[in-house]
Every structure is written in C-alpha cells, then in structure tokens.
Design an enzyme around this catalytic site. Structure first.
Site, PDB file in Angstrom:
ATOM      1  N   LYS A  44     -25.318 -92.299 -14.744  1.00 40.61           N
ATOM      2  CA  LYS A  44     -25.306 -91.172 -15.681  1.00 40.61           C
ATOM      3  C   LYS A  44     -25.224 -91.607 -17.150  1.00 40.61           C
ATOM      4  O   LYS A  44     -24.776 -90.853 -18.005  1.00 40.61           O
ATOM      5  CB  LYS A  44     -24.158 -90.167 -15.382  1.00 40.61           C
ATOM      6  N   THR A  47     -30.064 -94.106 -17.637  1.00 35.90           N
ATOM      7  CA  THR A  47     -30.926 -95.027 -16.881  1.00 35.90           C
ATOM      8  C   THR A  47     -32.387 -94.567 -16.873  1.00 35.90           C
ATOM      9  O   THR A  47     -33.304 -95.324 -17.209  1.00 35.90           O
ATOM     10  CB  THR A  47     -30.481 -95.067 -15.394  1.00 35.90           C
ATOM     11  N   HIS A  99     -27.228-100.148 -10.711  1.00 36.58           N
ATOM     12  CA  HIS A  99     -25.922 -99.701 -11.209  1.00 36.58           C
ATOM     13  C   HIS A  99     -24.823-100.677 -10.758  1.00 36.58           C
ATOM     14  O   HIS A  99     -23.645-100.355 -10.855  1.00 36.58           O
ATOM     15  CB  HIS A  99     -25.560 -98.329 -10.632  1.00 36.58           C
ATOM     16  N   ARG A 121     -22.880 -95.402 -22.347  1.00 33.41           N
ATOM     17  CA  ARG A 121     -22.745 -94.031 -22.873  1.00 33.41           C
ATOM     18  C   ARG A 121     -21.269 -93.673 -22.922  1.00 33.41           C
ATOM     19  O   ARG A 121     -20.489 -94.164 -22.072  1.00 33.41           O
ATOM     20  CB  ARG A 121     -23.488 -93.061 -21.932  1.00 33.41           C
ATOM     21  N   SER A 129     -21.491 -85.508 -16.951  1.00 32.94           N
ATOM     22  CA  SER A 129     -22.835 -85.577 -16.368  1.00 32.94           C
ATOM     23  C   SER A 129     -22.729 -85.841 -14.866  1.00 32.94           C
ATOM     24  O   SER A 129     -23.406 -85.197 -14.066  1.00 32.94           O
ATOM     25  CB  SER A 129     -23.631 -86.688 -17.066  1.00 32.94           C
ATOM     26  N   MET A 223     -39.924 -85.182 -20.177  1.00 32.86           N
ATOM     27  CA  MET A 223     -39.398 -85.754 -18.926  1.00 32.86           C
ATOM     28  C   MET A 223     -38.922 -84.653 -17.977  1.00 32.86           C
ATOM     29  O   MET A 223     -39.087 -84.738 -16.768  1.00 32.86           O
ATOM     30  CB  MET A 223     -38.247 -86.724 -19.215  1.00 32.86           C
ATOM     31  N   GLY A 249     -28.872 -83.503 -21.719  1.00 32.70           N
ATOM     32  CA  GLY A 249     -29.368 -84.595 -22.552  1.00 32.70           C
ATOM     33  C   GLY A 249     -28.779 -84.607 -23.955  1.00 32.70           C
ATOM     34  O   GLY A 249     -29.478 -84.882 -24.927  1.00 32.70           O
TER      35      GLY A 249
HETATM   36  S1  PPS Z   1     -28.601 -91.632 -12.815  1.00 36.13           S
HETATM   37  O1  PPS Z   1     -28.656 -90.559 -11.801  1.00 36.13           O
HETATM   38  O2  PPS Z   1     -27.316 -92.354 -12.770  1.00 36.13           O
HETATM   39  O3  PPS Z   1     -29.723 -92.550 -12.733  1.00 36.13           O
HETATM   40  O4  PPS Z   1     -28.649 -90.834 -14.199  1.00 36.13           O
HETATM   41  P1  PPS Z   1     -29.043 -91.428 -15.616  1.00 36.13           P
HETATM   42  O5  PPS Z   1     -30.502 -91.402 -15.764  1.00 36.13           O
HETATM   43  O6  PPS Z   1     -28.348 -92.708 -15.871  1.00 36.13           O
HETATM   44  O7  PPS Z   1     -28.375 -90.360 -16.605  1.00 36.13           O
HETATM   45  C1  PPS Z   1     -28.698 -88.996 -16.592  1.00 36.13           C
HETATM   46  C2  PPS Z   1     -28.368 -88.414 -17.956  1.00 36.13           C
HETATM   47  O8  PPS Z   1     -29.353 -88.868 -18.912  1.00 36.13           O
HETATM   48  C3  PPS Z   1     -29.925 -87.732 -19.559  1.00 36.13           C
HETATM   49  N1  PPS Z   1     -31.316 -88.000 -19.938  1.00 36.13           N
HETATM   50  C4  PPS Z   1     -31.791 -87.873 -21.193  1.00 36.13           C
HETATM   51  N2  PPS Z   1     -31.155 -87.589 -22.336  1.00 36.13           N
HETATM   52  C5  PPS Z   1     -31.928 -87.518 -23.460  1.00 36.13           C
HETATM   53  N3  PPS Z   1     -33.269 -87.733 -23.473  1.00 36.13           N
HETATM   54  C6  PPS Z   1     -33.929 -88.017 -22.344  1.00 36.13           C
HETATM   55  N4  PPS Z   1     -35.238 -88.208 -22.367  1.00 36.13           N
HETATM   56  C7  PPS Z   1     -33.176 -88.120 -21.127  1.00 36.13           C
HETATM   57  N5  PPS Z   1     -33.484 -88.391 -19.837  1.00 36.13           N
HETATM   58  C8  PPS Z   1     -32.346 -88.315 -19.119  1.00 36.13           C
HETATM   59  C9  PPS Z   1     -29.823 -86.636 -18.502  1.00 36.13           C
HETATM   60  O9  PPS Z   1     -30.005 -85.358 -19.077  1.00 36.13           O
HETATM   61  C10 PPS Z   1     -28.426 -86.883 -17.967  1.00 36.13           C
HETATM   62  O10 PPS Z   1     -27.413 -86.460 -18.888  1.00 36.13           O
HETATM   63  P2  PPS Z   1     -26.726 -85.016 -18.859  1.00 36.13           P
HETATM   64  O11 PPS Z   1     -25.588 -85.104 -19.840  1.00 36.13           O
HETATM   65  O12 PPS Z   1     -26.266 -84.745 -17.478  1.00 36.13           O
HETATM   66  O13 PPS Z   1     -27.787 -84.044 -19.322  1.00 36.13           O
END
Ligand code: PPS
Length: 285
Positions: A44, A47, A99, A121, A129, A223, A249
C-alpha cells in the site's frame, strides 16, 4: 470469510497468494540477475503506481503494454505462487515486484548489481489504505474495526509484518548505487521530477513529449480506468466486496480517520521505532 495465513520466519503472508515451501525456495535459491529491475515496497505504498511509471518509461510513453497486459504479468510479484514461476521462466532482463522484508529477500540480490527501487509512504496513510483494501479481500483476517487494525498495524501483526522493520531493514541499503529510495509524497508533489529521477537511475532518456506521455498514462485517473492496472481483473476467490486499488491516491487521508489519541499513539511509536535516522529522512514528519 476469514483467510488463513502462511507463516514464514514469524511473518504472516496471505495463504491465497503465497506458499511456505515456495517462500523458502525463493529466499534460498532464487537467482537475481545483474540486469533485473526490482520494485520493492511495503504493501500500500504506491507499488502499482511505480510499476506503471517504469513500464511506461521502458516503452517511452507508449501505453500499448500497460493497456494490454495486467500489472502482475508485466512486473510479477516474486513471492507469489503466480509470479514466481513467471520470473524463473523469463529470459533476459526482468522487471519484478516484491513486498518481502530484507531478511527474507533472495540472498543473491546482495552480491548483484541488479537495480532496486524502494518506495516509502507515510505509514499512517499506508495503514488507512491497507484497512480499506484488505477488508475487501479474502487475503487477510477481518479486523472488524479500524481500532483493531490500528493496534495490529502498530504491533506488526499484519501481512508482511511491521512497516517499521520493513523500512528500517531496506533503508540499510540506501547508500548503495543500485538502490533508489523514493517517497510516495514526493511522487505526488513532483511527479515529473520523480519520473526524471527514475530515468536517470535506469540510464534512460526521454524526450519532453515522451515524458508527458508517461505522466499522462500513469496518472491516478487514467490508471483508475485501466482494467490492466486497477485490479478489476482479480477473481472472486480473492475479492469479497468491491475491491478498489485506486481508492483515493492522496496524502494525509489518515487525518480523516485517526482520533487525536490514535495520532498521538502513532507519533510515539514512530519516534521510538525510527529513532536514529537523520533529519529529513521521512518527508512527512
Ligand atoms: S498494493 O496492493 O500493496 O500493491 O498497493 P500499492 O500499489 O502499493 O498502493 C496502493 C495505493 O497507491 C495509490 N495509487 C496511486 N496514487 C496516486 N497516483 C497513482 N497513479 C496511483 N496508483 C495507485 C492507490 O490509490 C492506493 O492508495 P489509497 O490511499 O488507498 O488510495
């Protein structure tokens, strides 16, 4: 329905995705190649965003790959039963995600020049998240309330273990030339600057138009609408209830959910567990 965990070296993994024998094998025998690129994170932390950016950089902004192949095939998760075989059978340079905490990562990494990007983060946002994500899957135990999940997170009683230990462990590599540390908060504040930084680290050059394309196709909104990247292809065996990877996000969402007492308790644990790092190590503090 509650899911069982796979326990390995005191850390819980989601049984639906990770198997113990395979983990042992990965840890001891997986061979990292010099030309591999590894995306490492505590869950979260951004990634999938980083995977999208890297894939787009590799294709100079052309979205065909990210729009036709799911994330987990473009950058397989090393420790998963699905991703591991894909990686062992892949010829040439590999892009992979993981991870895993540092002490469980394949030992071959530490004598290799493979490039690693580690995203950090704010753990408060990671907690929120994760709370909203895992609860909509069969991958973890249902905490039933944010209070319970908050306690579990601070104690490290969550899948992939303690955020504090994960980050402390991997940050021990921060001086290595083949190790780039990024922060989700900086990615949000200056996405273009972050993309340029990644290009420099990978030795890739993008023209201004190519850079704009990477920016556009890795944006939250694009995305969110890309079925290859937004987890909408994850099956019903894993998803229970409207799973969304692309939730908000944003940075600082924890402020909408923590009580004052929780915020104080978190600060205290953060200061204790992350003592000793130089000032500025964590941009949100
Ligand atoms: S996982 O399941 O562990 O692989 O998740 P991970 O990708 O590490 O983290 C998910 C959070 O990243 C946010 N996210 C983004 N934020 C901004 N811009 C972009 N393009 C983007 N893509 C993924 C996603 O919304 C999750 O955060 P939260 O706070 O839940 O929205």
């Amino acid at each position: 329905m509650m899911s069982e965990y796979t326990w390995f070296e005191g850390i819980a993994f989601p049984t639906l995705a990770v198997q113990k024998e395979q983990l042992e094998d990965i840890c001891n025998t997986f061979v990292v190649k010099e030309e591999d690129l590894i995306i490492l994170t505590y869950p979260k932390s951004g990634t999938n965003w980083l995977i999208e950016i890297v894939c787009l950089i590799q294709k100079k902004g052309d979205p065909t790959w990210v729009q036709s192949v799911p994330t987990w095939d473009r950058s397989p998760w090393l420790e998963t039963s699905y991703g591991h075989p894909l990686l062992i059978n892949k010829e040439g340079p590999r892009l992979m995600s993981s991870h895993l905490p540092i002490h469980l990562f394949p030992k071959s990494l530490f004598s290799s020049k493979a490039k690693v990007i580690y995203v950090i983060r704010n753990p408060r946002d990671v907690l929120i998240s994760g709370y909203f994500f895992w609860g909509k899957t069969n991958l973890v135990k249902d905490p039933e309330s944010l209070e319970t999940y908050f306690e579990w997170f601070l104690k490290g009683n969550v899948v992939y273990g303690s955020w504090f230990e994960h980050v402390r462990g991997w940050l021990s590599m921060r001086e290595c030339d083949n190790f780039l540390v990024l922060y989700y908060e900086d990615m949000k504040k200056d996405t273009k600057g972050t993309i340029k930084k990644i290009c420099d680290f990978l030795g890739k050059k993008l023209g201004p138009d190519e850079l704009e394309l990477v920016l556009k196709y890795s944006s939250f909104q694009v995305m969110k609408e890309n079925n290859m990247s937004n987890f909408s292809l994850i099956g019903d065996d894993v998803v229970t209830n409207g799973l969304q990877l692309m939730r908000k996000g944003t940075t600082g969402d924890w402020k909408n959910h923590f009580t004052v007492a929780q915020a104080e308790a978190f600060d205290k644990v953060f200061q204790e567990k992350m003592a000793g790092f130089p000032p500025g190590m964590f941009p949100w503090e």
